[in-house]
Design a protein around this motif. Structure first.
Motif, mmCIF file in Angstrom:
data_model
loop_
_atom_site.group_PDB
_atom_site.id
_atom_site.type_symbol
_atom_site.label_atom_id
_atom_site.label_comp_id
_atom_site.label_asym_id
_atom_site.label_seq_id
_atom_site.Cartn_x
_atom_site.Cartn_y
_atom_site.Cartn_z
ATOM 1 N N ASP A 62 0.846 -1.191 0.000
ATOM 2 C CA ASP A 62 0.000 0.000 0.000
ATOM 3 C C ASP A 62 0.881 1.240 0.000
ATOM 4 O OD1 ASP A 62 -2.507 1.456 0.142
ATOM 5 O OD2 ASP A 62 -3.309 -0.346 1.091
ATOM 6 N N HIS A 63 0.214 2.400 0.027
ATOM 7 C CA HIS A 63 0.928 3.680 0.000
ATOM 8 C C HIS A 63 0.231 4.662 0.925
ATOM 9 C CE1 HIS A 63 3.240 2.478 -3.595
ATOM 10 N NE2 HIS A 63 2.107 1.905 -3.975
ATOM 11 N N LEU A 64 0.999 5.240 1.832
ATOM 12 C CA LEU A 64 0.529 6.373 2.624
ATOM 13 C C LEU A 64 0.878 7.678 1.935
ATOM 14 C CD1 LEU A 64 1.669 4.989 6.068
ATOM 15 C CD2 LEU A 64 -0.704 5.354 5.362
ATOM 16 N N PHE A 65 2.012 7.684 1.230
ATOM 17 C CA PHE A 65 2.486 8.845 0.490
ATOM 18 C C PHE A 65 2.957 8.401 -0.890
ATOM 19 C CE2 PHE A 65 3.169 9.779 4.981
ATOM 20 C CZ PHE A 65 2.581 11.032 5.109
ATOM 21 N N LEU A 66 2.646 9.219 -1.893
ATOM 22 C CA LEU A 66 3.051 8.890 -3.262
ATOM 23 C C LEU A 66 2.933 10.133 -4.132
ATOM 24 C CD1 LEU A 66 3.807 6.584 -5.308
ATOM 25 C CD2 LEU A 66 1.361 6.408 -5.783
ATOM 26 N N ARG A 67 3.939 10.356 -4.952
ATOM 27 C CA ARG A 67 3.920 11.482 -5.892
ATOM 28 C C ARG A 67 4.559 11.036 -7.192
ATOM 29 N NH1 ARG A 67 6.944 14.721 -3.183
ATOM 30 N NH2 ARG A 67 8.874 14.215 -4.287
ATOM 31 N N SER A 68 3.907 11.356 -8.318
ATOM 32 C CA SER A 68 4.453 10.993 -9.623
ATOM 33 C C SER A 68 3.983 11.979 -10.673
ATOM 34 C CB SER A 68 3.995 9.585 -10.017
ATOM 35 O OG SER A 68 4.314 9.320 -11.376
ATOM 36 N N PRO A 69 4.851 12.312 -11.640
ATOM 37 C CA PRO A 69 4.420 13.203 -12.725
ATOM 38 C C PRO A 69 3.334 12.587 -13.606
ATOM 39 C CG PRO A 69 6.621 12.311 -13.142
ATOM 40 C CD PRO A 69 6.274 11.967 -11.742
#
Length: 300
Positions: free
Chosen positions: A24-31
């Motif tokens: 899972d993901h608590l934080f994620l950033r992608s263009p």
């Protein structure tokens, strides 16, 4: 040697991991996901508290280097929610990074991964507990070969498990040929993600026979249509003797998805009805404890 899992608050006994969301993901950033970042610590805290409310005890975040892992927030969130959190090092597909970042780090990837596993992520003091890499669609492209080669070296130096994003669930045999055949990683140290996105039972069984862990980890992404076929896929693998290699996760990647509580609130009862409580408990508790444990490093 006692098996341990490396969490953001330190190493714990693998048997203490408890009910685990294995991806899972608590934080994620992608263009490639502009304006849909997971970057709010308050929302992350709400997800963790809700997950714990349904019996969850551990979350493995697969967000790798350079994608907004929120490493400076993870320890506090874990402590306040009472949920173990495992962070990742590694690298995703090239499309998720500015070219200048890749150019700056590509020649020192293995050392970067080892540093984040053993010393910590930046100045946070939070150590990663797994290495995340990614394949391409039905292929291992040049970028995947680069990152997987570095991941294998870091694994051999630290004993950390390797988690692999399979693009739309494809290329599992190619990934295993590289990591396990060419690079010498033991198959049970590899976790193959997103297998449910490609409902190819023959490939699933091939990967299982090789000895890898199989993660079915997309139920929060409704457009992948994983929920309705998940029980059938898991039952087929468990019936073929591979129940000890199955993992379950939510893979929350954008804010509007139901989030990690969905795994336990909705999917768990459905899967228990179809597979039985013992099989589902193995996928949520016993199997993650083995999949995410560090192993002793062999002396050269």
């Amino acid at each position: 040697m006692v098996a341990v899992v490396r969490t953001v608050l330190g190493d714990i006994l693998a048997g203490d991991l408890g009910v685990c969301d294995a991806h899972d993901h608590l934080f994620l950033r992608s263009p490639v996901l502009p304006g849909r970042e997971l970057d709010d610590p308050g929302t992350a805290a709400e997800r963790l508290r809700a997950f714990r409310g349904f019996g969850g005890r551990s979350v493995v975040q697969w967000t790798p280097h350079g994608m907004g892992r929120g490493a400076d927030s993870l320890a506090g969130l874990s402590r306040s929610a009472g949920v173990h959190v495992v962070a990742a090092t590694g690298l995703h597909q090239a499309v998720h990074y500015p070219p200048e970042l890749l150019g700056r780090i590509r020649d020192g990837l293995a050392s970067l991964f080892v540093s984040e596993l053993t010393e910590g992520i930046g100045s946070t003091g939070v150590r990663a507990g797994l290495i995340k890499v990614a394949g391409a669609f039905h292929a291992v492209d040049a970028h995947a070969r680069l990152t997987m080669t570095a991941a294998a070296e870091a694994h051999h130096r630290t004993g950390a498990p390797i988690a692999v994003h399979l693009e739309l669930g494809t290329a599992a045999p190619d990934v295993l040929d590289l990591l396990c055949g060419e690079l010498g990683v033991a198959p049970h140290r590899v976790i193959l993600g997103h297998l449910g996105r490609s409902p190819d039972g023959a490939v699933h069984r091939e990967a299982a026979r090789a000895g890898a862990f199989l993660a079915f980890d997309g139920p929060s992404r409704a457009h992948h249509a994983t929920d309705w076929r998940l029980a059938e896929e898991l039952a087929a693998l468990a019936g073929a003797g591979f129940g000890g290699q199955l993992l379950l996760g939510g893979d929350t990647t954008v804010p509007e998805t139901p989030g990690m509580p969905h795994l336990l609130r909705r999917l768990r009862p459905r899967l228990e009805e179809a597979l039985g409580a013992e099989a589902v408990d193995a996928a949520l508790v016993a199997n993650p404890a083995r999949a995410f444990a560090f192993e002793p490093v062999r002396e050269a």
